[in-house]
Design an enzyme around this catalytic site. Structure first.
Site: not given
Ligand code: GUN
Length: 293
Positions: A52, A96, A119
């Protein structure tokens, strides 16, 4: 059979975003800034957050990584969230997931300012999504919609089976695809671990979105000819022949399902890259919204 190439499509989206950012720079506007909080050293999470941050650099965004040890208390994490909530330079941020067991995930997600919740996990954004109101769509379901749209896959009136009811993928996916929207208007059935005779649903489906986290679960004899397959799963399967000691597998047994499919996502290179592209899209949206205020 056509591969739904998430790597290429996400590249297209990132190029589109990079053009917007370069315009912002030309006009001396602040570029979008995404921050990510990572708690602990889970290998997959570190890889995702790293990807990311890298994607931010690629499109010209600013990025900040808040890297916290696994034994970080809930209080300290909440304080870090508050710092990002009030930092006017940060347009959007993510925490995350998964978080270490001693931290209450819902409490943490609720602490994020919904206007910075790129998110789309805050209850406000989930509620707004359910009501078809403007909001940040969760990046993975958003990425699936975008992939279906860009490949002109008809969803209106189709029988869609969503496998898995997670807050991040299955549940929002089922809501979005049943709504009146592009890549929507479908008749959606959500199946999960307690569903009886699962194959009776999957065998009838025109489109199957698989997000159960069990490697190679969906097999060729569970689907009909011409089915569209979107595989959200990505699991590390031990493999001594690989340098890293594992290979990446989806929730779909590609070898038996692909020959029957009209379209199918590969793993890796399908939904994964799309998730990152849509997170960038949400961050761009968060930054332009901020400038309008
Ligand atoms: N863990 C797995 N997928 C995601 C996501 O799209 N965002 C976040 N913050 N954690 C994740």
């Amino acid at each position: 059979m056509v591969l739904l190439d998430g790597k290429k499509t996400s590249g297209d989206i990132k190029s589109e975003i990079a053009i917007v950012v370069s315009e912002m720079k030309k006009n001396n506007k602040k570029v979008p800034h995404l921050a990510a909080i990572l708690v602990g050293t889970d290998g997959a999470s570190m890889t995702y957050v790293g990807a990311k941050v890298k994607a931010c650099k690629l499109v010209g965004f600013d990025s900040t990584l808040v890297d916290l040890p696994a034994d970080t208390s809930e209080e300290i994490l909440m304080a870090e969230i508050e710092k990002l909530n009030t930092n006017t330079d940060v347009d959007g941020f993510i925490v995350q997931l998964p978080l270490p067991k001693h931290i209450d995930e819902q409490k943490v997600l609720k602490a994020i300012n919904p206007d910075k919740d790129v998110d789309g996990f805050h209850p406000t954004n989930v509620g707004r999504m359910s009501l078809d109101l403007p909001c940040f769509l969760p990046a993975t379901p958003f990425g699936v919609l975008e992939l279906l749209e860009r490949y002109n896959i008809e969803t209106s009136g189709k029988d869609v089976v969503v496998m898995g009811r997670s807050h991040i993928v299955g549940r929002p996916m089922s809501i979005l695809m049943s709504q009146k929207r592009k890549a929507g208007d479908a008749t959606v059935t959500l199946v999960h671990s307690r569903t009886k005779n699962l194959a009776s649903y999957t065998k009838k489906a025109d489109i199957i979105i698989v997000a159960i986290g069990i490697s190679e679960f969906l097999k060729g004899d569970m689907v009909k000819e011409g089915v569209v397959i979107v595989d959200v799963g990505i699991t590390r399967v031990p493999d001594a022949t690989k340098k890293k000691g594992f290979r990446l597998a989806g929730d779909v047994e590609f070898a038996s399902v692909a020959p029957k499919a009209s379209f199918i996502t590969p793993v890796p290179g399908g939904v994964g890259p799309m998730t990152i592209a849509m997170l960038l899209k949400n961050t761009l949206l968060a930054s332009t919204r901020g400038q309008e205020k």
